[in-house]
Structures are given as structure tokens and as C-alpha cells.
Design an enzyme around this catalytic site. Structure first.
Site, PDB file in Angstrom:
ATOM      1  CG  LEU A 169      42.396  42.535  23.971  1.00 48.02           C
ATOM      2  CD1 LEU A 169      43.094  43.101  24.442  1.00 48.02           C
ATOM      3  CD2 LEU A 169      41.179  42.323  23.853  1.00 48.02           C
ATOM      4  CD  GLU A 221      48.876  39.570  40.601  1.00 50.81           C
ATOM      5  OE1 GLU A 221      47.622  40.273  39.690  1.00 50.81           O
ATOM      6  OE2 GLU A 221      48.439  38.278  39.996  1.00 50.81           O
ATOM      7  N   GLY A 277      38.891  42.683  40.556  1.00 51.06           N
ATOM      8  CA  GLY A 277      39.146  44.415  40.592  1.00 51.06           C
ATOM      9  C   GLY A 277      40.118  44.684  41.065  1.00 51.06           C
ATOM     10  CG  HIS A 327      50.001  36.222  32.684  1.00 46.99           C
ATOM     11  ND1 HIS A 327      48.860  35.991  32.470  1.00 46.99           N
ATOM     12  CD2 HIS A 327      50.855  35.130  32.886  1.00 46.99           C
ATOM     13  CE1 HIS A 327      49.257  34.326  32.518  1.00 46.99           C
ATOM     14  NE2 HIS A 327      50.606  33.584  32.887  1.00 46.99           N
ATOM     15  CG  MET A 337      40.162  36.606  32.981  1.00 45.61           C
ATOM     16  SD  MET A 337      41.628  37.075  33.445  1.00 45.61           S
ATOM     17  CE  MET A 337      41.641  34.809  33.195  1.00 45.61           C
ATOM     18  NE  ARG A 338      36.062  38.643  24.814  1.00 50.03           N
ATOM     19  CZ  ARG A 338      35.806  38.059  25.135  1.00 50.03           C
ATOM     20  NH1 ARG A 338      34.923  36.935  24.769  1.00 50.03           N
ATOM     21  NH2 ARG A 338      35.479  37.994  23.250  1.00 50.03           N
ATOM     22  CG  ASN A 374      46.027  43.538  39.659  1.00 51.18           C
ATOM     23  OD1 ASN A 374      47.411  43.600  40.477  1.00 51.18           O
ATOM     24  ND2 ASN A 374      45.603  41.719  39.703  1.00 51.18           N
ATOM     25  CG  LEU A 401      47.120  34.838  25.292  1.00 47.90           C
ATOM     26  CD1 LEU A 401      46.593  35.788  25.565  1.00 47.90           C
ATOM     27  CD2 LEU A 401      46.366  33.156  25.590  1.00 47.90           C
TER      28      LEU A 401
HETATM   29  C1  GAR Z   1      45.517  38.634  38.600  1.00 39.80           C
HETATM   30  O1  GAR Z   1      45.733  37.524  39.393  1.00 39.80           O
HETATM   31  C2  GAR Z   1      45.594  38.726  36.724  1.00 39.80           C
HETATM   32  O2  GAR Z   1      46.852  38.639  36.966  1.00 39.80           O
HETATM   33  C3  GAR Z   1      45.278  37.682  36.527  1.00 39.80           C
HETATM   34  O3  GAR Z   1      43.707  37.712  37.052  1.00 39.80           O
HETATM   35  C4  GAR Z   1      43.604  38.094  37.975  1.00 39.80           C
HETATM   36  C5  GAR Z   1      42.431  39.249  38.433  1.00 39.80           C
HETATM   37  O4  GAR Z   1      42.346  39.551  39.560  1.00 39.80           O
HETATM   38  N1  GAR Z   1      44.754  38.033  34.821  1.00 39.80           N
HETATM   39  C6  GAR Z   1      44.910  36.853  34.053  1.00 39.80           C
HETATM   40  O5  GAR Z   1      45.372  36.079  34.237  1.00 39.80           O
HETATM   41  C7  GAR Z   1      45.733  37.942  32.146  1.00 39.80           C
HETATM   42  N2  GAR Z   1      46.100  36.129  31.703  1.00 39.80           N
HETATM   43  P1  GAR Z   1      41.538  40.555  40.143  1.00 39.80           P
HETATM   44  O6  GAR Z   1      40.513  40.746  39.356  1.00 39.80           O
HETATM   45  O7  GAR Z   1      41.613  40.869  41.217  1.00 39.80           O
HETATM   46  O8  GAR Z   1      42.662  42.336  39.509  1.00 39.80           O
END
Ligand code: GAR
Length: 194
Positions: A98, A179, A12, A114, A95-96, A14, A149
Site C-alpha cells: 500500500l 489466524e 478469504g 501476517h 496481497m498488495r 480470515n 511493509l
Molecule cells: C493468510 O495466511 C494471511 O495471513 C496471509 O495470506 C493468507 C490469506 O488467507 N497474509 C499475508 O501473507 C499478508 N502479508 P485467506 O485469504 O484464506 O484469509
């Protein structure tokens, strides 16, 4: 007030970046927006505790393993989300994959982050794939979510160098710092248009 619901699966960070920015920049006053709920599909996701520490009022879990099908989970998830009357639904490490029905329900108000420069490297293991491909630059993309996706209109990108000797971990660490800057900015800009 424009309600924001954030979906997570893990740490979490982000989500926390968005909540902290919303607090620091007083989005309630400046944008008429507030983060009302954080929902995880994984029980015990570390981000849930973090959201509570940050003062998010509703922190909820909806375990996808309790559902027989992707459609059933997505329908239950949409029901949960809609209880918070969201103007914007933010996927932050959710990470699902949809279903098209879920995506259509939130058309124009569903965004994702992403960790690659889309359209390069949709899917998983983006950092290793960028290194293996010999990329000199990698990065991160915030985009509107469509049924395909990791596609959809791009709202913002940030670029980082791939350095000699980089591993997936060192590149991920460099990327996630960006990010945390990009996602709150992109969300704020989109809120102005909603
Ligand atoms: C982040 O790097 C995000 O970009 C990636 O998962 C991580 C989550 O980190 N998302 C994906 O790969 C989606 N396809 P966080 O839970 O610390 O935000």
C-alpha cells in the site's frame, strides 16, 4: 454503527472467520459494529463468493491491473472503501503493497494479519523461511498498518510449534487455524477502543 470493510485477494478464510464471529457474537448489538463490505483486488477471488454466502451485503472487485500506477489504484480503492464510511478497514490476505498516502488516510483504523511472528519474516514465503531458519516456533501477528511493509504496532500474536518434518504447507495449515481465532478477537478488541 461502526462499519467494517474487509479487503481480500484470495480465499478469504480470515474474512469468513471475522464475519462468522461477528454474526455468532452479535457484534451489531454487543460492539455496535458490522461488516458492510468485502472488496477484492482480484476478480473471481473465491472469498467474494464466500462473503456472499455469508450474507455480506456489498461484495466488490477493483482490479489493480486496470490502473497504471500503485497511486492511482490506491486512490480508487480509498474512494470505494470510503463509500462505506468505515470505522475500521481490515486487510485479510490482501496481497498488495500500500502507498504511504493510503496508509496515512486510514491511520489508526487499518489492520493486517501476517503469517509470522513479526518482526521476524515480513514479506512472502514466511513458513518456508521459518523452517529454513530452524525456528522451533512460528506463528501469526495482527498489527496496525504503517507505511513500512508488515510493521506497525502489534495488536496480537499466536504461536505454533514447528514440528519435525514440517513443510511450508503443513506449517501454514497449523498457523491458519490460529489466524481464524486470533483475528476476530483482535478486531473485536480494537473495535471497543474506536
Ligand atoms: C493468510 O495466511 C494471511 O495471513 C496471509 O495470506 C493468507 C490469506 O488467507 N497474509 C499475508 O501473507 C499478508 N502479508 P485467506 O485469504 O484464506 O484469509
Amino acid at each position: 454503527m461502526k462499519n467494517i470493510v474487509i479487503l481480500i485477494s484470495g480465499g478469504g478464510s480470515n474474512m469468513a472467520a471475522i464475519v462468522r464471529t461477528a454474526q455468532r457474537e452479535r457484534w451489531a448489538d454487543t460492539l455496535g459494529a458490522r461488516v458492510v463490505a468485502v472488496i477484492s483486488n482480484r476478480p473471481g477471488a473465491a472469498g467474494l463468493g464466500l462473503a456472499r454466502e455469508l450474507g455480506v451485503v456489498a461484495t466488490e472487485t477493483l482490479d489493480h491491473k486496470a490502473f497504471d500506477s500503485r497511486e492511482a489504484f490506491d486512490a480508487a480503492l480509498a474512494e470505494r472503501i470510503d463509500q462505506h464510511a468505515p470505522a475500521l478497514v481490515v486487510l485479510a490476505g490482501f496481497m498488495r503493497i500500500l502507498t504511504p498516502g493510503f496508509v496515512a488516510h486510514y491511520a489508526g483504523r487499518l489492520v493486517n494479519i501476517h503469517p509470522s511472528l513479526l518482526p521476524a519474516f515480513p514479506g512472502l514465503h514466511t513458513h518456508q523461511r521459518a523452517i529454513d531458519a530452524g525456528c522451533r516456533f512460528a506463528g501469526v501477528t495482527v498489527h496496525q498498518v504503517t507505511a513500512e511493509l508488515d510493521h506497525g504496532p502489534i495488536l496480537g500474536q499466536a504461536v505454533v510449534p514447528v514440528l519435525p518434518g514440517d513443510t511450508a504447507d503443513t506449517l501454514a495449515a497449523r498457523t491458519i487455524t490460529q489466524e481464524h481465532i486470533l483475528y476476530p478477537r483482535a478486531v473485536a478488541e480494537l473495535l471497543l477502543k474506536l
